[in-house]
Design a protein around this motif. Structure first.
Motif, mmCIF file in Angstrom:
data_model
loop_
_atom_site.group_PDB
_atom_site.id
_atom_site.type_symbol
_atom_site.label_atom_id
_atom_site.label_comp_id
_atom_site.label_asym_id
_atom_site.label_seq_id
_atom_site.Cartn_x
_atom_site.Cartn_y
_atom_site.Cartn_z
ATOM 1 N N VAL A 25 42.294 45.198 30.776
ATOM 2 C CA VAL A 25 41.947 44.726 29.432
ATOM 3 C C VAL A 25 40.465 44.389 29.448
ATOM 4 N N ARG A 26 39.712 45.006 28.563
ATOM 5 C CA ARG A 26 38.258 44.767 28.519
ATOM 6 C C ARG A 26 37.753 45.002 27.106
ATOM 7 N N VAL A 63 34.395 48.388 40.406
ATOM 8 C CA VAL A 63 35.517 48.007 39.543
ATOM 9 C C VAL A 63 36.711 48.952 39.752
ATOM 10 N N GLU A 107 33.039 38.933 39.727
ATOM 11 C CA GLU A 107 32.228 40.150 39.875
ATOM 12 C C GLU A 107 30.765 39.741 40.101
ATOM 13 N N TYR A 156 28.514 48.802 39.370
ATOM 14 C CA TYR A 156 29.712 48.315 38.661
ATOM 15 C C TYR A 156 30.836 49.358 38.634
ATOM 16 N N LEU A 170 33.014 48.916 26.550
ATOM 17 C CA LEU A 170 33.142 49.594 27.844
ATOM 18 C C LEU A 170 33.975 50.878 27.771
ATOM 19 N N ARG A 174 43.997 41.631 35.029
ATOM 20 C CA ARG A 174 42.896 40.903 35.674
ATOM 21 C C ARG A 174 41.869 40.398 34.664
ATOM 22 N N ALA A 218 37.817 39.743 34.866
ATOM 23 C CA ALA A 218 36.761 40.164 35.793
ATOM 24 C C ALA A 218 35.386 39.715 35.307
ATOM 25 N N PRO A 219 35.171 38.407 35.191
ATOM 26 C CA PRO A 219 33.862 37.954 34.698
ATOM 27 C C PRO A 219 32.743 38.112 35.721
ATOM 28 N N SER A 220 31.526 38.319 35.217
ATOM 29 C CA SER A 220 30.332 38.321 36.072
ATOM 30 C C SER A 220 29.607 37.005 35.836
HETATM 31 N N1 GLU Z 1 32.277 42.207 35.255
HETATM 32 C C1 GLU Z 1 32.334 43.121 34.171
HETATM 33 C C2 GLU Z 1 31.789 42.445 32.933
HETATM 34 O O1 GLU Z 1 31.747 41.220 32.900
HETATM 35 C C3 GLU Z 1 33.761 43.570 34.025
HETATM 36 C C4 GLU Z 1 34.024 44.536 32.988
HETATM 37 C C5 GLU Z 1 35.422 45.143 33.144
HETATM 38 O O2 GLU Z 1 35.532 46.130 33.832
HETATM 39 O O3 GLU Z 1 36.371 44.579 32.583
HETATM 40 O O4 GLU Z 1 31.352 43.095 32.013
#
Ligand code: GLU
Length: 289
Positions: free
Chosen positions: A219-220, A206, A51, A202, A224, A15, A17-19
């Motif tokens: 993947v982040r 998430v 997000e 969050y 985090l 995924r 997952a942008p905010s």
């Molecule tokens: N929306 C979060 C961000 O932009 C997602 C982080 C994640 O869990 O990948 O930092």
């Protein structure tokens, strides 16, 4: 690339997952490109999840910009707010029921408690400044022993915190960095799962979404890592399967500071308007094409 995970049917699901709280920058280009490549190389499915829980900071123009900029980079997703899919809706602001059920379950199991401390109280009580990129100061536990003022039918009106098992090592395997271990109560304290302004936090949102949407690998950015440790505790408390994790190395600016949305000059949008091609932007994001 290391072997990646798959769901019960053998399929990889990743995924983005942008905010939408600002324009996406080179750091996002890097993380999302890596996420897309890992899904592609595994013949998996990539989903886009908006997000947008924080209604004060999220703006519709950033939502539009994020779709456009990601597409311009050459990233494609098969499920998302713009194209639907089996786990719709793909925007967090429309998924409150899922988070509410999780809150209820955590409350029934006494894994969470209501907290009246303000952000300022917590920041002032934090023993040491945080230099590792983790945003949340360690909660000193002020409200932990409070008598329950329940029954609670709704989380609204008060903050809710997850009670971490003090002293317990929380381990997970990162597919780039190997085994990572954090100690609950030392590396991080009781963390927010729901805010008093009635916004799910969050960490809770998430975890619930990644589980419900059957994400097999998250993947982040490596900022985090500690959040992943917090989330491992939530997966366990909710009895949800834990995905695999891959934390990307962060991009830093010339002064060594990690990129943030305020680095407008390094936004994908700005670089594109300056005439850079997607390949040139990706080169600046230090990813292999
Ligand atoms: N929306 C979060 C961000 O932009 C997602 C982080 C994640 O869990 O990948 O930092």
């Amino acid at each position: 690339m290391s072997e990646v995970s798959s769901d019960l049917h053998g399929r990889y699901r990743g995924r983005l997952a942008p905010s939408p709280t600002g324009l996406l920058h080179l750091g996002h280009a890097r993380t999302f490109w890596i996420a897309a490549q890992r899904a592609l190389q595994s013949h998996g499915t990539l989903i886009l999840r908006n997000e947008d829980l924080d209604s004060e900071r999220c703006r519709p123009e950033f939502v539009r910009a994020m779709y456009k900029d990601l597409r311009w980079l050459g990233i494609q997703w098969a499920e998302g707010p713009d194209c639907g899919g089996p786990y719709a809706p793909y925007m967090q602001s429309k998924r409150r029921d899922f988070y509410f059920q999780a809150w209820r379950k955590l409350l029934d199991h006494r894994s969470i408690y209501p907290c009246t401390c303000s952000r300022r109280d917590v920041a002032q009580a934090a023993t040491a400044p945080n230099n590792d990129g983790d945003d949340e100061p360690r909660y000193p536990g002020t409200c932990r022993q409070r008598c329950d003022r329940g029954p609670f039918d709704s989380p609204a009106g008060i903050n809710w915190r997850f009670r971490v098992p003090d002293g317990e090592s929380v381990c997970f395997v990162d597919r780039r960095l190997g085994t990572k271990t954090y100690v609950a109560g030392e590396d991080f304290g009781d963390f927010l799962v729901w805010r008093r302004d009635d916004v799910p936090a969050y960490q809770l949102a998430v975890v619930v979404d990644d589980a419900v949407m059957r994400i097999t690998e998250v993947v982040r950015g490596e900022d985090l890592l500690k959040s992943t440790a917090r989330q491992v505790l939530l997966y366990r408390a909710l009895g949800l399967p834990i995905p695999q994790f891959y934390h990307c190395e962060l991009l830093r600016d010339d002064a060594g500071t990690r990129l943030a949305k305020r680095h407008d000059a390094l936004s994908i949008r700005h670089l594109r308007e300056k005439g850079l091609s997607p390949e040139e932007v990706l080169q600046q994001a230090h990813v292999s094409l």
